[in-house]
Scaffold this active site. Structure first.
Site: not given
Ligand code: MN
Length: 435
Positions: A142, A207, A241, A245, A261, A382
Site C-alpha cells: 500500500h 480502507e 478507515d 482523498r 479521516k 490504489e
Molecule cells: Mn488508514
C-alpha cells in the site's frame, strides 16, 4: 504468556447451539468472540457476551456460576470489558467452550439457554469504550503504491523500514458496522490555479484494515517489551478507515491526516480473541535481503516466527443499482494480513516505546492491507490509481471513488487445513448524501 492451540480449537468440537455447527458460520464454537449488546426484545440491560452461531451468550452472573467461573470484567452491571490477564481470558474461554459444547451437562445447558439471545434481536454496541485510536501504515505494498502516485522515483520514505508509521486518529467518530456514513464537506483544491473550495468530498474512499484492541494497558513511562506485546492485545476486528482523498491531498502536509479521516471510522461488531487466532499465526513478513533488520527493541525470535496473522480480508461494493436489480455485491479486492510489513506486536511495542501509556479499549489499526497483486489493493485510491483507471462492474457501472448509496462490505476469515474456519464477521457502511 502466548496462547497455545488447545482443546478449544479442536475441529471436531460441536455445540448444542445448532447454528454454530453450520460449516459456513463465522461463529463456530472454536471462535467465541466477545461483544456488547442490548436485547431490544427483552427488557434487560446492556451486557457483555460471547457470540456463537446466530446467538450471543450473555455473561450474566448465573451463566458464569453455571460455568464454574466468575465474571472477569468487574461488575456485570457495568457491562464493559476491562483489562484482564491472558490467563484469566483463557480460563474463561475454556469454561465457555465446555458449557456450549454438545456434551455439556443438562443443568448447565438449561442455565445458559436462559441467557442466550438471538443476534437478530440484539443491538450490538462497540465492545470497548474506545478512549484512543491510532492508525498505522504497515502494508509496504500500500505504502509503495500510494507513494509512487505522488513520488514516482522515491515511493517509500527513508523511515519506512525502520518505523511502523502511524498517526493519532479520533475515537469519538468510530461507529459500528451498519451505521450510515454521511459524505463529509471539506476543502478541495483540485484546481491548483484557484483557491480551494469548501464542498462535499468528491473522492470518497474506504480502507480495508485490521484493528486490534488493547486489553491490559501500561503505565505512563513504562514501555512494553516486544516479548510481552501480545499479552496486551485482547483481540481483533475489521476496520474501515473512510478517507476523503481530495481533502487529504490538500491538508496532509506537514502534519499528516486530519479531517480527511476523522469524520467516520467503521468497526465490525465482534472482537475475536488472540487465543481464537492461535491456529492462524504465521511468521512475520520476510524482509528482502537488502532491507534493514528491525531495531533491537522491535525484534524477537518469537515475533519473527509467529508474529504474523493469516487472516483473509475481502471488500465488496453494493451500489444502489445492484440493490434494485437484486444483483450480488461485487468483490473489489481480497488481501491477507500476513503481507503486512510489521506485526501487530511491533506496532504495539513501538507505540509504547517512548513511554506512551496505552489503555484498555484503545483501538490500533494496521493501515490499509494491500498485497502484491492488483486485485489485492485495499482501497479505491490504489485500485483505480487515483481515479485514472475506473473499476467496471457487472451492472455496467463504473467507479473511481464512492458514490452516494454505495455500501462497502468488508469480511474477514481464517482458514487452515486441520482447523475449523472462523470468521471476523462483517463491517458494513453505506454512503449517504452530504447535508
Ligand atoms: Mn488508514
Amino acid at each position: 504468556m502466548t496462547y497455545e492451540i488447545n482443546e478449544t480449537h479442536d475441529p471436531e468440537l460441536q455445540s448444542w447451539v445448532e447454528s454454530a455447527n453450520d460449516p459456513n458460520t463465522d461463529l463456530p464454537i472454536q471462535n467465541l468472540p466477545f461483544c456488547r449488546a442490548l436485547d431490544t426484545k427483552s427488557s434487560g440491560d446492556i451486557f457483555v457476551g460471547v457470540a456463537i452461531g446466530d446467538k450471543v451468550l450473555e455473561l450474566s452472573d448465573d451463566v458464569c456460576a453455571a460455568l464454574g467461573t466468575s465474571y472477569p470484567f468487574g461488575e456485570t452491571s457495568q457491562a464493559v470489558i476491562t483489562g484482564v490477564s491472558p490467563q484469566r481470558l483463557s480460563e474463561l474461554r475454556r469454561a465457555v467452550s465446555r458449557g456450549l459444547a454438545s456434551d455439556a451437562a443438562d443443568d448447565v445447558r438449561e442455565t445458559l439457554s436462559f441467557d442466550l439471545h438471538a443476534l437478530d434481536d440484539c443491538e450490538i454496541l462497540p465492545a470497548f469504550r474506545i478512549g484512543d485510536y491510532t492508525d498505522f501504515y504497515c502494508s509496504i505494498f500500500h505504502a509503495t503504491n500510494v507513494g509512487s502516485m505522488f513520488r514516482p522515483d522515491n515511493p517509500l520514505m527513508p523511515n519506512y523500514k525502520y518505523i511502523p508509521i502511524g498517526y493519532h486518529g479520533r475515537a469519538s467518530s468510530i461507529v459500528l458496522s451498519g451505521e450510515d456514513i454521511k459524505r463529509p464537506h471539506g476543502q478541495n483544491r483540485s484546481d491548483a490555479e484557484k483557491p480551494p473550495i469548501f464542498v462535499p468530498s468528491r473522492n470518497l474512499d474506504y480502507e480495508m484494515e485490521l484493528g486490534f484492541f488493547v486489553g491490559q494497558g501500561n503505565e505512563l513511562g513504562s514501555p512494553i517489551p516486544i516479548e510481552r506485546a501480545e499479552e496486551h492485545i485482547f483481540g481483533v476486528c475489521l476496520v474501515n478507515d473512510w478517507s476523503a482523498r481530495d481533502m487529504q491531498g490538500w491538508e496532509y502536509q506537514p502534519l499528516g491526516p486530519f479531517l480527511a479521516k476523522n469524520f467516520a471510522t467503521s468497526i465490525s461488531p465482534f472482537v475475536v480473541t488472540m487465543e481464537a487466532l492461535a491456529p492462524f499465526r504465521t511468521k512475520a513478513f520476510e524482509r528482502a535481503e537488502e532491507d534493514p533488520r528491525p531495531l533491537e527493541y522491535l525484534s524477537s525470535e518469537r515475533d519473527r516466527r509467529f508474529g504474523g496473522l493469516d487472516i483473509n480480508l475481502e471488500v465488496y461494493i453494493e451500489t444502489e443499482r445492484m440493490r434494485k436489480e437484486n444483483a450480488a455485491p461485487f468483490r473489489l479486492s481480497r488481501s491477507n494480513t500476513k503481507d503486512l510489513y510489521w506485526t501487530i506486536g511491533q506496532m504495539l511495542t513501538h507505540h509504547a516505546s517512548n513511554g506512551c501509556n496505552l489503555q484498555t479499549g484503545d483501538l490500533l489499526a494496521t493501515g490499509t492491507v494491500s498485497g502484491r497483486e492488483k486485485d489485492e489493493r485495499g482501497c479505491l485510491l490504489e485500485l483505480t490509481w487515483r481515479g485514472k483507471e475506473p473499476i467496471e462492474m457487472p451492472t455496467g457501472e463504473e467507479r473511481r471513488f464512492l458514490e452516494d448509496g454505495d455500501e462497502i462490505i468488508m469480511k474477514g476469515f481464517c482458514e487452515r487445513e486441520g482447523f475449523r474456519r472462523i470468521g471476523l464477521g462483517e463491517c458494513r457502511g453505506r454512503i449517504i448524501p452530504a447535508e
